[in-house]
Scaffold this motif. Structure first.
Motif, PDB file in Angstrom:
ATOM      1  N   PHE A   1     -18.189  56.665 -40.556  1.00  0.00           N
ATOM      2  CA  PHE A   1     -18.131  58.017 -40.012  1.00  0.00           C
ATOM      3  C   PHE A   1     -16.740  58.605 -40.255  1.00  0.00           C
ATOM      4  CE2 PHE A   1     -21.671  56.118 -37.979  1.00  0.00           C
ATOM      5  CZ  PHE A   1     -22.534  57.138 -37.610  1.00  0.00           C
ATOM      6  N   THR A   2     -16.696  59.731 -40.932  1.00  0.00           N
ATOM      7  CA  THR A   2     -15.429  60.398 -41.217  1.00  0.00           C
ATOM      8  C   THR A   2     -15.241  61.571 -40.261  1.00  0.00           C
ATOM      9  OG1 THR A   2     -16.230  62.095 -42.775  1.00  0.00           O
ATOM     10  CG2 THR A   2     -15.884  59.846 -43.641  1.00  0.00           C
ATOM     11  N   ASP A   3     -14.084  62.205 -40.353  1.00  0.00           N
ATOM     12  CA  ASP A   3     -13.803  63.376 -39.525  1.00  0.00           C
ATOM     13  C   ASP A   3     -14.170  64.681 -40.231  1.00  0.00           C
ATOM     14  OD1 ASP A   3     -12.860  61.851 -37.419  1.00  0.00           O
ATOM     15  OD2 ASP A   3     -10.776  61.901 -38.099  1.00  0.00           O
TER      16      ASP A   3
ATOM     17  N   ASP B   1     -11.588  71.605 -43.528  1.00  0.00           N
ATOM     18  CA  ASP B   1     -10.787  70.873 -42.542  1.00  0.00           C
ATOM     19  C   ASP B   1     -11.428  69.545 -42.176  1.00  0.00           C
ATOM     20  OD1 ASP B   1      -9.132  73.381 -41.762  1.00  0.00           O
ATOM     21  OD2 ASP B   1     -11.214  73.978 -41.427  1.00  0.00           O
ATOM     22  N   ALA B   2     -10.634  68.704 -41.550  1.00  0.00           N
ATOM     23  CA  ALA B   2     -11.144  67.534 -40.834  1.00  0.00           C
ATOM     24  C   ALA B   2     -10.933  67.769 -39.348  1.00  0.00           C
ATOM     25  CB  ALA B   2     -10.416  66.273 -41.277  1.00  0.00           C
ATOM     26  N   ILE B   3     -11.808  67.205 -38.529  1.00  0.00           N
ATOM     27  CA  ILE B   3     -11.714  67.340 -37.081  1.00  0.00           C
ATOM     28  C   ILE B   3     -11.398  65.965 -36.507  1.00  0.00           C
ATOM     29  CG2 ILE B   3     -12.952  67.933 -34.963  1.00  0.00           C
ATOM     30  CD1 ILE B   3     -14.603  69.907 -36.593  1.00  0.00           C
ATOM     31  N   PRO B   4     -10.162  65.729 -36.099  1.00  0.00           N
ATOM     32  CA  PRO B   4      -9.783  64.399 -35.608  1.00  0.00           C
ATOM     33  C   PRO B   4     -10.704  63.912 -34.486  1.00  0.00           C
ATOM     34  CG  PRO B   4      -7.842  65.781 -35.876  1.00  0.00           C
ATOM     35  CD  PRO B   4      -9.035  66.676 -36.073  1.00  0.00           C
ATOM     36  N   ARG B   5     -10.980  62.626 -34.507  1.00  0.00           N
ATOM     37  CA  ARG B   5     -11.807  61.919 -33.518  1.00  0.00           C
ATOM     38  C   ARG B   5     -13.293  62.197 -33.657  1.00  0.00           C
ATOM     39  NH1 ARG B   5      -7.154  63.333 -29.605  1.00  0.00           N
ATOM     40  NH2 ARG B   5      -8.079  65.401 -29.691  1.00  0.00           N
ATOM     41  N   LYS B   6     -13.674  63.124 -34.530  1.00  0.00           N
ATOM     42  CA  LYS B   6     -15.091  63.460 -34.646  1.00  0.00           C
ATOM     43  C   LYS B   6     -15.908  62.272 -35.148  1.00  0.00           C
ATOM     44  CE  LYS B   6     -18.314  66.507 -37.114  1.00  0.00           C
ATOM     45  NZ  LYS B   6     -18.877  65.537 -38.067  1.00  0.00           N
ATOM     46  N   GLY B   7     -15.442  61.585 -36.192  1.00  0.00           N
ATOM     47  CA  GLY B   7     -16.195  60.459 -36.724  1.00  0.00           C
ATOM     48  C   GLY B   7     -16.413  59.372 -35.703  1.00  0.00           C
ATOM     49  N   ALA B   8     -15.353  58.996 -34.993  1.00  0.00           N
ATOM     50  CA  ALA B   8     -15.476  57.955 -33.974  1.00  0.00           C
ATOM     51  C   ALA B   8     -16.369  58.419 -32.830  1.00  0.00           C
ATOM     52  CB  ALA B   8     -14.091  57.569 -33.461  1.00  0.00           C
ATOM     53  N   SER B   9     -16.298  59.699 -32.480  1.00  0.00           N
ATOM     54  CA  SER B   9     -17.159  60.230 -31.415  1.00  0.00           C
ATOM     55  C   SER B   9     -18.624  60.081 -31.782  1.00  0.00           C
ATOM     56  CB  SER B   9     -16.837  61.705 -31.158  1.00  0.00           C
ATOM     57  OG  SER B   9     -15.521  61.884 -30.692  1.00  0.00           O
ATOM     58  N   LEU B  10     -18.979  60.488 -33.007  1.00  0.00           N
ATOM     59  CA  LEU B  10     -20.378  60.430 -33.416  1.00  0.00           C
ATOM     60  C   LEU B  10     -20.859  58.993 -33.556  1.00  0.00           C
ATOM     61  CD1 LEU B  10     -20.678  63.311 -36.042  1.00  0.00           C
ATOM     62  CD2 LEU B  10     -20.891  63.405 -33.559  1.00  0.00           C
ATOM     63  N   CYS B  11     -19.997  58.113 -34.049  1.00  0.00           N
ATOM     64  CA  CYS B  11     -20.386  56.708 -34.185  1.00  0.00           C
ATOM     65  C   CYS B  11     -20.674  56.092 -32.818  1.00  0.00           C
ATOM     66  CB  CYS B  11     -19.290  55.931 -34.904  1.00  0.00           C
ATOM     67  SG  CYS B  11     -19.733  54.215 -35.268  1.00  0.00           S
TER      68      CYS B  11
END
Length: 371
Positions: free
Chosen positions: A25-27, A39-49
Motif C-alpha cells: 500500500f502506497t501513499d 501528490d502523495a498523502i502521508p499515512r494513507k497507505g498504512a491506514s488502508l492496509c
C-alpha cells in the motif's frame, strides 16, 4: 501495479491453483479514474492496509471466504520496500494477524488468482470477455465490481442514474415521507435507502459502466451472479455492523471477487475509506472529500476529464486519458495534511487501536471542514 497499490508475486497462480503474493500500500491516490495523482498523502497507505486487514479478519470470523492471509509486520519487512513492483526476492515474509503487527503495516499477504488480459476490439465489438474467460478457465478474478448501497450521499452516481421513486423514496408514500424527498428529485443531503441495493459495474474497462443483471451475468463467466450478490450483502452487513459499533455510518461500498474451484472469495481490499463511503457524526469520511475539493477548486480539470471520457466513445482507442487536455493541479499542503489526518484518525477510530499519533477523529474532520 494499480494506481495506489504495488504488487508482489511470491508464487504465481496457475490455471489449476492459487498463488501467493502481497499488496504494498502506497501513499498515492486516484480520483475520477485518473490514475496516480500529483501528490502523495502521508499515512494513507498504512491506514488502508490496517483498515482492510481489520475488515478481512472480521469477515473470516463470520465465515466469509476471502483471499486474505495476514499482514507483514513492518519490523520484518526489511529491504523488501526497495524491490521492483511485481518482483519477489524469493524470501516470502511471514504473514501475521493484524493484532501482532508492531506498527501500522503497509504489506498485506494474499492468495493470488489469474488476471487474464481483456482485449479491446474497437467501438463496434467492444471488449472480448470470451477471450478473458478462455484464458482464466476456472481460476480468475471476476471482472466486475459489486456495489452495495445503504444510503445515497451527495456525490453518489446513483443520483444521476435513477430517481428516488425507483427505490420507494416518494415524499407522498415512501418511508421518507417527512424528509422532503420527491419522486423525481434528490435533496441536497444524504438519503437513507429503505433496503440496501446491489449493483454491478465493470472492473477492467477503461471507463467503469454500470450493468444490467443480464450483462453482469455474462461478464462474470462461470461465477454465479446471485452468489456474487449474496456475498456482497454479507460483506455489507459485517462492515455496517462494525461501523455502527465504532460510531460511523456506512453509506456504500464495493467488493471484488476471485473464482477458484467453484468457490467465490472476496478479493482486493474491503471496507476502507477508498473502497467505501462512511460518515461520522453526519460528516463524510472517505476519498469523496478529495473528489469534492477538485470539483470546487480545479473544475477545469474535472470538466476536461468528463469531456475526454465522452470523446473516446466510438474510437478505436479505449484510453480516454490520451484525449484529456489538462492535468490535475497538485493539492495544497494544508489539504494534504488534513486529508492525511482524516485517513489516520478514521482508521484509529474504526479499528479501536491507536495506530497513528494524530488528533482524534472529531478534530480531524474539523480540519477537513475548514478546507
Amino acid at each position: 501495479m494499480t494506481s495506489v497499490k504495488e504488487f508482489r508475486v511470491d508464487e504465481p497462480a496457475t490455471a489449476d491453483a492459487l498463488g501467493r503474493g502481497r499488496f504494498i500500500f502506497t501513499d498515492a491516490y486516484s480520483v475520477f479514474d485518473w490514475g496516480q495523482m500529483p501528490d502523495a498523502i502521508p499515512r494513507k497507505g498504512a491506514s488502508l492496509c490496517a483498515m482492510g486487514a481489520f475488515n478481512f479478519e472480521l469477515l473470516e470470523d463470520e465465515g466469509v471466504p476471502t483471499h486474505y492471509r495476514g499482514v507483514v509486520d513492518p519490523g520484518e519487512a526489511g529491504a523488501e520496500a526497495g524491490s521492483e513492483p511485481g518482483a519477489s526476492d524469493g524470501n516470502e515474509p511471514e504473514a501475521v494477524p493484524l493484532a501482532d503487527a508492531t506498527a501500522p503495516p503497509t504489506e498485506m499477504a494474499i492468495d493470488l488468482t489469474q488476471v487474464p488480459d481483456l482485449p479491446y476490439e474497437g467501438p463496434e465489438a467492444g471488449y472480448d470477455y470470451d477471450a478473458f474467460h478462455a484464458a482464466g478457465r476456472d481460476n480468475y478474478l471476476v471482472p466486475l465490481e459489486v456495489v452495495f448501497r445503504n444510503r445515497v450521499p451527495v456525490g453518489s452516481s446513483l443520483r444521476r442514474r435513477a430517481d428516488p421513486a425507483d427505490f420507494g423514496l416518494d415524499a407522498d408514500s415512501g418511508p421518507k415521507a417527512d424528509s422532503g424527498v420527491t419522486a423525481d428529485e434528490w435533496p441536497d443531503e444524504p438519503v437513507d435507502l429503505p433496503e440496501p441495493i446491489v449493483e454491478f459495474s465493470t472492473k477492467y474497462e477503461e471507463q467503469d459502466r454500470y450493468l444490467t443483471r443480464e450483462e453482469a451475468d455474462r461478464i462474470a463467466g462461470a461465477a454465479d451472479v446471485d452468489a456474487l450478490e449474496s456475498l456482497a450483502r454479507e460483506v455489507n452487513r459485517v462492515v455496517t455492523e462494525r461501523a455502527e459499533a465504532a460510531g460511523f455510518a456506512h453509506e456504500d461500498g464495493k467488493i471484488e471477487c476471485l473464482y477458484a474451484d467453484g468457490e467465490l472469495r472476496v478479493a482486493d481490499v474491503v471496507g476502507t475509506f477508498d473502497e467505501n463511503r462512511f460518515s461520522y457524526g453526519g460528516r463524510g469520511i472517505s476519498k469523496e472529500v478529495v473528489r469534492q475539493w477538485y470539483r470546487a477548486n480545479d473544475p477545469e480539470w474535472v470538466e476536461a476529464v468528463k469531456e475526454a471520457k465522452a470523446a473516446v466513445a466510438g474510437r478505436d482507442i479505449d484510453d480516454w486519458r490520451e484525449l484529456c487536455e489538462r492535468d490535475p493541479d497538485p493539492l495544497p499542503a494544508a489539504v494534504v495534511e488534513a486529508v492525511s489526518e482524516m485517513y489516520a484518525a478514521g482508521t484509529n477510530a474504526y479499528t479501536g487501536r491507536q495506530w497513528f499519533d494524530v488528533p482524534d477523529i472529531e478534530a480531524a474532520l474539523d480540519a477537513v471542514d475548514d478546507l
